[in-house]
Design an enzyme around this catalytic site. Structure first.
Site, PDB file in Angstrom:
ATOM      1  CG  ASP A  36      -0.379   0.052   2.544  1.00 49.05           C
ATOM      2  OD1 ASP A  36       0.729  -1.020   2.645  1.00 49.05           O
ATOM      3  OD2 ASP A  36      -0.545   0.756   3.446  1.00 49.05           O
TER       4      ASP A  36
ATOM      5  CD  GLU B 193       4.216   0.715   6.972  1.00 52.91           C
ATOM      6  OE1 GLU B 193       5.263   1.201   7.908  1.00 52.91           O
ATOM      7  OE2 GLU B 193       3.549   1.611   6.102  1.00 52.91           O
TER       8      GLU B 193
END
Length: 466
Positions: free
Chosen positions: A75, A142
């Site tokens: 991400d 994350e």
């Protein structure tokens, strides 16, 4: 960019830039990684959190060597310039080569942490690979909650060593990181009658990473707003308050409507604020324009005003060396969404006791103001461990290639190493990465030659793991 794609790391990074992948929207990129693994005839694994593990066997002569995990996250932070029309759920990132740097047109680049994923994929396809069994672990979310790493099963990985590639400065060996948590605030918006007033906009600050950049004098647009409001009379009402973007980004922009003040008073408060914050990095601008709209209720207006005034934001404590941040918090945003005023306050600390004290301090402030909140998104810190076989080997290889040793640090940012270490307590972990600047902001860039050097270093390190 086409010529740069001839290098396999940048080829894979260009593929990642084509896939929208803000935190919480990783299905497409996760599936891309699985498809790539299958094309390379690798063992593949994808869990319900969309984490991916791709595995290749050891090369000849390395069958009994310690197994290695290369780790990064898929991400990226979705941050763009104020005038950008980019849709992070639909549009590809547009790469721009600026001399020796790769950056993006008006948005974050996603080198944090797409470069790590691209390096891992390049290693997995390398026909001349020399080294032990390799597992590429690519996690989700994350940048928001570390939900991917936190929810990873404890029986998926086989590796003995873990090389996290989510650091952002070449020549630095990270050996520990902060833990943290987030306060989530929600208050129902109650509107009063239509009124004439003013709209104020704060812009021009640098923003940046709420951990790594928190001590870089970048300022916080919400705190600028708070200073302005403190210099106005008390019977004010607010409306359309929107400031900041994400919990891990220092807010650089803020806008709100204000009712119950006059232009002379606002201009004086503006000038005081420009003087008070004149030494902040960036180019602080404050605009005032006539506007009309429905104001918030007095109760909600007072809650917002008091919350942004009383909630600290920035450095809380320093470590004994007085150069490393020990704990901090980021008043990340206050904005309208789904009929609610929502706010997030993210806390970080490398000391759990200090984190607990800071948490209780902010909890008391919010409780005393009668504000609705919950505490969530807790992630563990990664404590430095004396006993390591990987760390001295990493130093040896770096000295062989560069003629000097890594500088070792504990960083004031959350790395997934802490969450993974909780799941796999026998792991030997380090973190490195290429030079990335402006992460989490539209100014993010990565140094092209630094990526090349770090990739060559990783290949050499793997070769030395016997």
């Amino acid at each position: 960019m086409e010529k740069l794609q001839e290098q396999r790391v940048f080829y894979y990074f260009s593929k990642l830039m084509e896939i929208p992948r803000p935190s919480g929207h990783e299905k497409e990129v996760s599936d891309f990684l699985i498809e790539t693994g299958k094309k390379l005839n690798l063992e593949t694994y994808q869990d319900e959190n969309l984490n991916v593990v791709l595995k290749r066997k050891a090369s000849k002569g390395y069958e009994n060597a310690p197994k290695v995990i290369i780790q990064g996250h898929m991400d990226m932070v979705a941050s763009k310039t104020e005038d950008s029309k980019h849709d992070f759920l639909k549009d590809p990132i547009i790469p721009v080569i600026d001399r020796k740097y790769l950056t993006a047109k008006d948005t974050t680049l996603g080198a944090d942490n797409g470069i790590a994923v691209a390096m891992g994929l390049a290693l997995l396809e390398d026909k001349n690979y020399e080294g032990p069994q390799l597992e590429l672990l690519v996690t989700t979310e994350e940048e928001t909650s570390m939900a991917g790493a936190i929810n990873l099963a404890d029986d998926v990985l086989e590796g003995d060593y873990l090389l996290n590639l989510d650091s952002e400065e070449e020549g630095i060996l990270t050996v520990g990181s902060a833990g943290g948590l987030t306060f989530f605030v929600e208050e129902k918006i109650e509107l009063e009658q239509e009124r004439d007033g003013y709209e104020m906009k704060v812009s021009g600050l640098l923003g940046g990473h709420s951990g790594m950049d928190i001590n870089d004098n970048r300022g916080n647009a919400i705190k600028v707003v708070s200073f302005i409001l403190e210099n106005l009379k008390s019977d004010l009402s607010l409306g359309e308050f929107n400031s900041g973007t994400l919990d891990n980004v220092i807010p650089s922009l803020a806008s709100f409507k204000i009712y119950g003040s006059n232009i002379d008073e606002l201009e004086k408060a503006k000038e005081k604020a420009l003087d008070e914050f004149k030494n902040l990095k960036g180019d602080l601008k404050i605009e005032i324009n006539e506007a009309s709209g429905k104001s918030y209720s007095k109760d909600l207006s007072d809650k917002i005003i008091n919350m942004i005034e009383k909630t600290p934001s920035g450095i809380n404590t320093m470590m004994d060396d007085n150069t490393t941040v020990e704990s901090s918090d980021n008043l990340a945003f206050v904005k309208e969404e789904d009929g609610l005023i929502k706010s997030e306050i993210s806390l970080r600390s490398s000391d759990n006791d200090v984190l607990d004290k800071l948490k209780n301090k902010i909890k008391t402030i919010l409780e005393n103001l009668g504000i609705n909140f919950k505490i969530d998104s807790l992630y563990p810190g990664w404590e430095y461990k004396e006993d390591s076989k990987l760390r001295p080997l990493a130093q040896k290889v770096y000295k062989k290639l560069e003629g000097k040793e890594f500088e070792t640090i504990v960083i004031h940012a959350g790395l997934e190493c802490g969450a993974l270490y909780e799941k796999y307590p026998n792991l030997d972990l380090i973190s490195i990465g290429p030079n990335i600047k402006g992460a989490h902001s539209p100014k993010e860039n990565v140094e092209i030659e630094s990526v090349q050097r770090v990739y060559e270093y990783v290949k050499e390190l793997l070769k030395e793991i016997k």
